[in-house]
Design an enzyme around this catalytic site. Sequence first.
Site, PDB file in Angstrom:
ATOM      1  N   HIS A 135       0.693  -1.262  -0.128  1.00 26.00           N
ATOM      2  CA  HIS A 135       0.089  -0.139   0.086  1.00 26.00           C
ATOM      3  C   HIS A 135       0.669   1.285   0.031  1.00 26.00           C
ATOM      4  O   HIS A 135       0.165   2.199   0.253  1.00 26.00           O
ATOM      5  CB  HIS A 135      -0.723   0.069   1.210  1.00 26.00           C
ATOM      6  CG  HIS A 135      -2.037  -1.205   1.226  1.00 26.00           C
ATOM      7  ND1 HIS A 135      -3.123  -0.779   0.561  1.00 26.00           N
ATOM      8  CD2 HIS A 135      -2.280  -2.117   1.807  1.00 26.00           C
ATOM      9  CE1 HIS A 135      -4.052  -1.758   0.543  1.00 26.00           C
ATOM     10  NE2 HIS A 135      -3.307  -2.651   1.400  1.00 26.00           N
ATOM     11  N   LYS A 181      -7.307  14.790   3.617  1.00 27.16           N
ATOM     12  CA  LYS A 181      -6.451  13.688   3.775  1.00 27.16           C
ATOM     13  C   LYS A 181      -5.621  13.759   5.058  1.00 27.16           C
ATOM     14  O   LYS A 181      -5.311  15.043   5.731  1.00 27.16           O
ATOM     15  CB  LYS A 181      -5.523  13.468   2.588  1.00 27.16           C
ATOM     16  CG  LYS A 181      -4.892  14.841   2.203  1.00 27.16           C
ATOM     17  CD  LYS A 181      -4.158  14.591   0.631  1.00 27.16           C
ATOM     18  CE  LYS A 181      -5.189  14.643  -0.297  1.00 27.16           C
ATOM     19  NZ  LYS A 181      -5.293  13.546  -1.037  1.00 27.16           N
ATOM     20  N   ARG A 182      -5.094  12.513   5.455  1.00 22.28           N
ATOM     21  CA  ARG A 182      -4.122  12.642   6.503  1.00 22.28           C
ATOM     22  C   ARG A 182      -2.803  13.727   6.276  1.00 22.28           C
ATOM     23  O   ARG A 182      -2.479  13.692   5.157  1.00 22.28           O
ATOM     24  CB  ARG A 182      -3.432  11.206   6.831  1.00 22.28           C
ATOM     25  CG  ARG A 182      -4.330  10.159   7.230  1.00 22.28           C
ATOM     26  CD  ARG A 182      -4.773  10.073   8.487  1.00 22.28           C
ATOM     27  NE  ARG A 182      -3.566  10.187   9.395  1.00 22.28           N
ATOM     28  CZ  ARG A 182      -3.162   9.087  10.242  1.00 22.28           C
ATOM     29  NH1 ARG A 182      -3.959   7.945  10.390  1.00 22.28           N
ATOM     30  NH2 ARG A 182      -1.843   9.082  10.821  1.00 22.28           N
ATOM     31  N   THR A 208      -7.573   7.439  -2.303  1.00 21.26           N
ATOM     32  CA  THR A 208      -9.043   7.183  -2.616  1.00 21.26           C
ATOM     33  C   THR A 208     -10.042   8.190  -2.364  1.00 21.26           C
ATOM     34  O   THR A 208     -11.151   8.334  -3.008  1.00 21.26           O
ATOM     35  CB  THR A 208      -9.451   5.834  -1.703  1.00 21.26           C
ATOM     36  OG1 THR A 208      -9.414   6.505  -0.352  1.00 21.26           O
ATOM     37  CG2 THR A 208      -8.999   4.645  -1.691  1.00 21.26           C
ATOM     38  N   LYS A 264     -13.449   9.547  -4.129  1.00 24.05           N
ATOM     39  CA  LYS A 264     -14.801  10.206  -3.973  1.00 24.05           C
ATOM     40  C   LYS A 264     -15.220  11.478  -4.021  1.00 24.05           C
ATOM     41  O   LYS A 264     -16.211  11.673  -4.495  1.00 24.05           O
ATOM     42  CB  LYS A 264     -14.577  10.074  -2.318  1.00 24.05           C
ATOM     43  CG  LYS A 264     -14.040   9.005  -1.470  1.00 24.05           C
ATOM     44  CD  LYS A 264     -13.947   9.227  -0.061  1.00 24.05           C
ATOM     45  CE  LYS A 264     -12.979   7.759   0.551  1.00 24.05           C
ATOM     46  NZ  LYS A 264     -12.294   8.284   1.914  1.00 24.05           N
ATOM     47  N   LYS A 274       2.251  14.665   0.858  1.00 23.35           N
ATOM     48  CA  LYS A 274       0.790  14.977   0.191  1.00 23.35           C
ATOM     49  C   LYS A 274       0.739  16.308   0.061  1.00 23.35           C
ATOM     50  O   LYS A 274       0.031  16.826  -0.721  1.00 23.35           O
ATOM     51  CB  LYS A 274      -0.131  14.489   1.232  1.00 23.35           C
ATOM     52  CG  LYS A 274      -0.511  13.109   1.438  1.00 23.35           C
ATOM     53  CD  LYS A 274      -1.652  12.750   2.359  1.00 23.35           C
ATOM     54  CE  LYS A 274      -1.770  11.297   2.666  1.00 23.35           C
ATOM     55  NZ  LYS A 274      -2.799  10.715   1.470  1.00 23.35           N
TER      56      LYS A 274
HETATM   57  C1  LIG Z   1     -11.044   8.461   2.147  1.00 22.57           C
HETATM   58  C2  LIG Z   1     -10.405   9.105   3.268  1.00 22.57           C
HETATM   59  C3  LIG Z   1      -9.366   9.317   3.408  1.00 22.57           C
HETATM   60  C4  LIG Z   1      -8.028   9.044   2.316  1.00 22.57           C
HETATM   61  O1  LIG Z   1      -7.969  10.284   1.688  1.00 22.57           O
HETATM   62  P1  LIG Z   1      -6.654  10.272   0.378  1.00 22.57           P
HETATM   63  O2  LIG Z   1      -7.090  11.763  -0.032  1.00 22.57           O
HETATM   64  O3  LIG Z   1      -6.980   9.305  -0.489  1.00 22.57           O
HETATM   65  O4  LIG Z   1      -5.647  10.372   1.413  1.00 22.57           O
HETATM   66  C5  LIG Z   1      -8.668   9.771   4.841  1.00 22.57           C
HETATM   67  N1  LIG Z   1      -9.583   9.929   5.601  1.00 22.57           N
HETATM   68  C6  LIG Z   1     -10.798   9.718   5.555  1.00 22.57           C
HETATM   69  C7  LIG Z   1     -11.789  10.118   6.627  1.00 22.57           C
HETATM   70  C8  LIG Z   1     -11.379   9.392   4.318  1.00 22.57           C
HETATM   71  O5  LIG Z   1     -12.535   9.252   4.243  1.00 22.57           O
END
Ligand SMILES: *Cc1c(COP(=O)(O)O)cnc(C)c1O
Length: 656
Positions: A199, A390-391, A498, A502, A396
Amino acid sequence: MERPDHWLRYGNPWEFISPDDMVEVGFGGHSEMTVAADGRIRVRWLPAERVFGEPCTTLVPGYGTTTVNILRLWRARATDEFDFQLFDAGDYARAVAQKVVSENISKVLYPNDNTLQGQELRLRQQYFFVACSLRDIIRRFHLRNDDWDAFPSKVAIQLNDTHPVISIPELMRILLDEEGLEWEQAWRITSQTFAYTCHTLLPEALEQWPVSLFEHLLPRHLELIYEINGRFLDEVRARFPGDEARVIRMSLIGEGDVRRVRMAHLATVGGFAVNGVAALHSRLLREQTLVDFAAMWPEKFQNKTNGVTPRRFVRLANPRLSDLITETVGDGWLRQLDQLRGLEACVDDAGFRERWRGIKAQNRQDLAAFLKGHAGVSVRPDAMMDVIVKRLHEYKRQLLKAMHIIALYQRLRDDPGREIVPRTFVFGAKAAPGYFMAKLIIKLINSVGQVVNNDPVVGGRLSVAFPANFNVSIGHLIYPAADLSEQISLAGKEASGTGNMKFALNGAVTIGTLDGANVEIRDLVGAENFFLFGLTTEEVAGLREAGYNPQEYYEANPTLRRVVDSIADGTFSSGDRGLFQPIVDSLLDRDEYLHMADFQAYLDCQERVEQAYRDQERWTRMSILNVARCGFFSSDRTIGEYAEAIWRLTPVRVSQ
Ligand SMILES: *Cc1c(COP(=O)(O)O)cnc(C)c1O
């Protein structure tokens, strides 16, 4: 600030405790060799400690199917509640101390993201959960089978990252030491059962546990890892004679100042398939991270591009858009997400576009109300929602987003009458505890927000909101309201992402680098419906090879210089020049993630975003086409690919 989430304080109404299926797990101790009556050598592990694993079962019904899957989590329970000798001696605290130590195993989830802290408790957890699950898998297998050779055709174990890889030597231990199988048979069964999903591309996330920790906690497993390694390296030497450098690179044991077990190598050797989570990521695994293994076993390597569930991230999160989609293409899209293609026929319908825009505007209003309540920020209803959630991690590049906001702010200060597209910048991010730079970047973003949000020259045309505690529930409000999805990681660092999927499925347009699944999103939605900027993976490598010097960019670009200087000079820290100095130093000294190199390209691309947004009809077309063309990113498609190409499962057809 972190606070504990006591999610089990009031119990969990969805789970069943199943004491009948309790298992026992050992730790520490030593192994012992004995010669059996038939002259065969047997090894036994004699653990020093034992802990019970208690299964907590949750039933997971499929969406509109008759299938119910079982999710089994494990709670650690002490084997001895009480040490009577200590109790009789009056030492009441120590009488229950061992119970506390044992039960700590399943108490805390390590919140680190993409790094290994190397804590003993973490390895204990990994082994505990793995040992419990394997025991349970074997119990279920034996309900209907007694032939071990049938195991790989009845059971597939997908290693979700390196965390459960200790299950490979654990299955070997059970087959050899407990079941009395010979090595060749045990290895055939094991290596046909496991498959590994990687991952990450960050080297610090590929777990490497010190050999000394294994000796102390899992001595028998270490012996088995050495044996697996010895046989594997013989194979490498036979395939590549005289190439000792390759042997050292591929070994399951890394020889540094501290000898370490390389869990990603163990997974690749012990599994029959290895996959990455986006096309680019899988290619980089084959060509870089695991290149020697791909040379040896090209047939093991696969790709499974990630997906997200449309039930949660579209239907539940965005009921307004879902109703319009269903009205337009029927409700089959919830299970066949490719049916979103039917929306393409509507892009030229002005009435449809107007309804689409109206839904986005309503979703923005819902988010605006939340931001008012939870971040104390008022935003204009007509402002573009420009979102990065995102985290928090330096790769990032949330910092690049902050630098963009500072540049826009400075331009507005220079030219207050300038016509701009109003924007609301929404951040959502958690930092791992102890990740100093991540926390300082959060502080910087909030500080920039304080200044920008309260400057009368800005007059609300730019606003910054950073609601605390970003999580899936808050995501339900944010993804449907976004106009612009920020996916700006340094190319070659984000395995898939991911969040990017979304957003696109909720009609946000992406500004992004050629990283992770962004590449596939752009291929599908079309280059004209995606804002691309930044260095490619190959250009990043070339730049580093040539000797990357971030100061050159600072010297050459006055806009960039002003941004960096303003972070340094106290503009956003009430005159405190020390507060953000570590950020400035990191940008100018090393800039590991090339913010400086990508800065101008990012600003120029944001200029193109602004031009496109001014033409609302054009923007709405882009938004509709993003939704219409992203059906590929359903997790149903991803899981279907795992089922077919790795687990070799066929769907169960149930007659109604
Ligand atoms: C989808 C999701 C992530 C992943 O986000 P990325 O932009 O792909 O890093 C992280 N935290 C939450 C709460 C999410 O729903």
